[in-house]
Design a protein around this motif. Structure first.
Motif, short mmCIF file in Angstrom:
data_model
loop_
_atom_site.label_atom_id
_atom_site.label_comp_id
_atom_site.label_asym_id
_atom_site.label_seq_id
_atom_site.Cartn_x
_atom_site.Cartn_y
_atom_site.Cartn_z
N GLN B 85 3.71 6.38 42.55
CA GLN B 85 3.15 5.27 41.78
C GLN B 85 3.93 5.10 40.48
N TYR B 86 4.23 6.24 39.85
CA TYR B 86 5.02 6.20 38.60
C TYR B 86 6.27 7.06 38.79
N ASN B 143 16.17 6.29 37.63
CA ASN B 143 15.06 5.52 37.05
C ASN B 143 15.16 5.28 35.54
N SER B 147 13.38 -1.26 35.29
CA SER B 147 12.11 -2.00 35.17
C SER B 147 11.15 -1.46 36.22
N GLY B 148 9.89 -1.83 36.10
CA GLY B 148 8.89 -1.36 37.07
C GLY B 148 9.30 -1.69 38.50
N LYS B 151 12.23 0.45 39.72
CA LYS B 151 11.81 1.81 40.07
C LYS B 151 11.21 1.86 41.47
N LYS B 152 10.37 0.89 41.78
CA LYS B 152 9.72 0.88 43.09
C LYS B 152 10.74 0.62 44.20
N THR B 172 2.18 1.33 45.67
CA THR B 172 3.54 0.80 45.56
C THR B 172 3.55 -0.61 44.98
N SER B 174 1.64 -1.77 42.60
CA SER B 174 1.24 -1.91 41.19
C SER B 174 2.46 -2.19 40.32
N GLY B 175 2.32 -3.10 39.43
CA GLY B 175 3.39 -3.42 38.49
C GLY B 175 4.50 -4.28 39.07
N LEU B 176 4.30 -4.80 40.29
CA LEU B 176 5.34 -5.63 40.90
C LEU B 176 4.99 -7.11 40.80
#
Lengths: 482, 251
Positions: B85-86, B143, B147-148, B151-152, B172, B174-176
């Motif tokens: 997630q992070y 990483n 950016s978010g 990273k994903k 996965t 979240s933050g996209l």
């Protein structure tokens, strides 16, 4: 402490592999220090008269001085009368003429350390001066260097064969009155390396000195002097190891570098003196004065050091930027573990115009160790447009160690630009878990993270040393792809 | 592939998972949905071997082996992959170096030789194109400064190269933003195969618009309170989670 932090600590706690003792017949002075010992020392080394006077002057000055206490380190007072100031493997009167005459035990010791001295196995492209306790036992590739006009020999030999150079340069960067340990070194130094690169010569190979302390209860006081004449270029490497012993041993070296106009000196150190055991028993006190004088215009000196050993490290490789447009650099990795203490950094003294300096310091602290960066950036009034960039990063492993940063900045010239950046971070459990979740063992993960942390410094090391330095930190080779 | 039976997990004295039962067969995609604090992340952590959790009861069997006994790196080498997630930053370590080290540790585990540098680069560059990433990413530190969305995407790149058998996607989406979500989903879809299973942990239904699950499970208060097909996700989207939690409370 959580399980994985414990694991990190175990990984960093690797056994000291260079801790063996070589059994040899030696010629060792009885412990103690007085003027008689200095007379004896100078005589046994067959030194010119001026050298004896130099030593006595230094000794008398040393007696008026006090051991410094400002560094962020703790240790019991050293009894200078309980140390032996000279220890040399026994050999024929006039020294070995070829490697065949060197005690096979010594050759074996260097072989074990990965520094083969015999003809067939020499490190390609690296000339080695091997200093064993108080004396230089072998210098390789002397002939080839001589053809290029380069002088690379033990300093005791230089004293006899090039006294004019010694007279002119010895003590010209680090005077005998400089500090307590420098004064002691000037009085009792026994051997070390001497390098002279003549005008316009690019030294055809890397020069290297490998220091080994073997005998018990002795101090090693080595002296290195490197002179790069106008337009010359040299890269010099220094490695150090010692056996595991319960007593602390003193290593107080002085290194002087002189760079004339347009000359470049690159000085790299991998210091792996015995650090003491897990409980802080034994280990080397590494009290070293290293200084470079960028005497000529456009000269450049670059210090790179990887410090993993010693119970206590006290050293500040410095650059006096005298010449206009001269450049000083300092790249350092200092790893301390268990009860090791390091107080290390640099001094950049800007005197000439447009002088530039760069400082990159990486401190890694594990166990109960204390790791201190201490640096001075001084810009004199004469140093118009001087520039400095300093970056100090600390990495903590576990929760019982410490990292400290003491930057001193003195600027007397308004056109100067001085930058300082500092960070402190920890190997986090999240980083470790992330790497393990990708299939790496915890050991490889820590290696990779530490290696990444030190990357900016490792890339400054010559290839041969970069490999050794990475192996020292128990690391696999970073950046081998792409 | 994976069989979870009556799994109870605590953090300290606090029970988080209270009897999870889940059967995942090769090739299946299971979505685990649930409100915040229902134990979704705990489930993905316990399956991938993160420390700090105590299994008090039950079992998880992966390909016939006791998954919970294995250290995290062995799980990874056996084909369990967690997309974080992070995702953490590792300064100074290049992406390509991490990928190569990871791939080689997995190959070694299976008795294969280390991958040749040239073959590796060819493999990696192909996957980079697939995920519409810039090759420069390979040479940047893991990483760091990403950016978010980057990273994903980087997580999915690692998945594509390591070719795991059981992929756990922890939030996965979240933050996209919607574009990044599409690219990540296409990456995941391209990795679907009859012998690879996915567990997607997500709070929102929108990821399931792009990656169609075979089964949807709703986690509430540490238990799976409802299971169904893809249509269950739509029902949740409409009604929220509260009706299920209420149903459980009154049950």
């Amino acid at each position: 402490m959580s399980a994985s932090t414990q694991e990190i600590n175990n990984l960093i706690n690797q056994e000291y592999k260079q801790g063996f003792v070589t059994e040899l017949e030696t010629n060792t002075f009885l412990p103690g220090l007085d003027e008689e010992v200095i007379h004896k020392l100078s005589k046994i080394k067959n030194e010119p008269e001026f050298m004896l006077e130099y030593r006595l002057k230094a000794f008398r000055h040393w007696q008026t001085m006090k051991s410094p206490e400002w560094a962020f380190v703790n240790f019991d007072p050293i009894d200078y009368q309980s140390i032996s100031y000279y220890s040399a493997p026994k050999r024929k009167e006039d020294g070995p003429k070829s490697l065949d005459e060197i005690d096979p035990q010594i050759l074996e010791a260097y072989k074990k350390l990965g520094i083969p001295l015999d003809e067939q196995e020499r490190l390609a492209g690296v000339a080695v001066d091997a200093v064993f306790d108080s004396v230089s036992v072998a210098t390789t590739f002397k002939g080839k260097l001589k053809d290029a006009g380069v002088i690379f020999c033990p300093i005791s030999e230089a004293l006899r064969e090039h006294p004019e150079l010694i007279k002119e340069y010895l003590g010209s960067v680090v005077p005998i009155t400089d500090n307590y340990f420098a004064a002691l070194n000037a009085a009792v130094f026994t051997d070390g390396s001497f390098v002279y690169i003549p005008k316009g010569v690019r030294c055809p190979m890397e020069l290297s000195t490998y220091f080994r302390i073997n005998a018990a209860n002795t101090g090693q006081f080595e002296r290195t002097l490197i002179i790069a004449d106008e337009g010359s270029h040299v890269s010099y490497l220094e490695g150090c190891t010692a056996p595991m012993r319960d007593e602390n041993q003193l290593h107080a070296a002085v290194v002087e570098l002189v760079a004339m106009k347009d000359a470049v000196i690159k000085y790299s150190t991998v210091q792996n003196w015995y650090p003491g055991d897990k409980n802080g028993l034994g280990g080397i006190y590494n009290f070293v004065t290293k200084r470079a004088d960028c005497r000529g215009e456009n000269s450049k000196v670059s210090w790179t050091q990887v410090e993993t050993g010693s119970a206590i490290t006290w050293k500040y490789p410095s650059c006096v930027l005298t010449g206009d447009n001269s450049v000083g650099e300092f790249y350092s990795v200092a790893l301390t573990n268990n009860y090791q203490q390091a107080d290390t950094g640099t001094k950049m003294i800007h005197i000439g115009k447009n002088t530039r300096s760069t400082i990159v310091s990486k401190g890694i602290s594990a166990g109960k160790a204390q790791n201190t960066y201490r640096g001075l950036v001084k810009v004199l009034k004469s140093a118009e447009n001087a520039r400095n960039y300093t970056q100090c990063d600390s990495l903590l492993v576990g929760d019982q160690c410490g990292a400290h940063t003491f930057p001193y900045i003195e600027v007397k010239q308004p056109s100067a630009q001085v930058e300082h950046e500092a960070t402190t971070s920890k190997i986090s459990e999240d980083q470790l878990f992330f790497c393990q979740q990708r299939g790496l063992s915890a050991e490889d993960a820590v290696s990779m993270i530490v290696n990444g942390f030190c990357k900016e410094v490792f890339k400054e090391l010559p290839m041969e040393f970069a490999v050794e330095a990475q192996a020292l930190l128990g690391l696999s080779l970073e950046g081998s792809v792409g | 592939m994976l069989s979870i039976k009556n799994l109870h997990v605590s953090v300290g004295d606090k029970p988080i998972l209270k009897g999870i039962n889940l059967e995942i067969k090769p090739g299946e995609i299971h979505a685990i949905m649930g409100p915040n604090g229902s134990g979704k992340s705990t489930l993905s952590h316990i399956l991938s071997g993160k420390s700090g959790y105590t299994v008090t009861e039950g079992s998880a069997t992966y390909q016939g082996k006791d998954l919970l006994e294995m250290p995290p790196e062995i799980r990874a080498r056996e084909g369990v992959f967690l997309a974080f997630q992070y995702p953490v930053e590792i300064p100074g370590v290049s992406n390509v170096y991490l990928l190569k080290a990871a791939l080689n540790s997995i190959r070694k585990h299976h008795g294969q030789s280390e991958v040749d540098a040239m073959d590796f680069l060819t493999l990696v560059k192909g996957k980079v194109r697939l995920l519409e990433m810039d090759e420069k990413f390979l040479y940047r530190a893991v990483n760091e400064g990403f950016s978010g969305g980057e990273k994903k995407r980087n997580e999915i790149l690692q998945m594509a190269i390591l070719e795991p058998k059981l992929c756990i996607l922890d939030e996965t989406d979240s933050g996209l933003d919607i574009d990044a979500l599409k690219i990540v989903s296409e990456g995941v879809n391209s990795l679907r195969s009859p012998d690879r299973s996915f567990v997607m942990v997500t709070h929102y239904q929108r990821l399931l618009d792009y990656i169609k699950p075979d089964f949807v499970h709703v986690l509430a208060n540490g238990q799976i309170v409802k299971s169904g097909g893809a249509e269950l996700a739509l029902e949740l989207e409409e009604k929220g989670y509260s009706w299920l939690e209420d149903a459980e409370a009154s049950a």
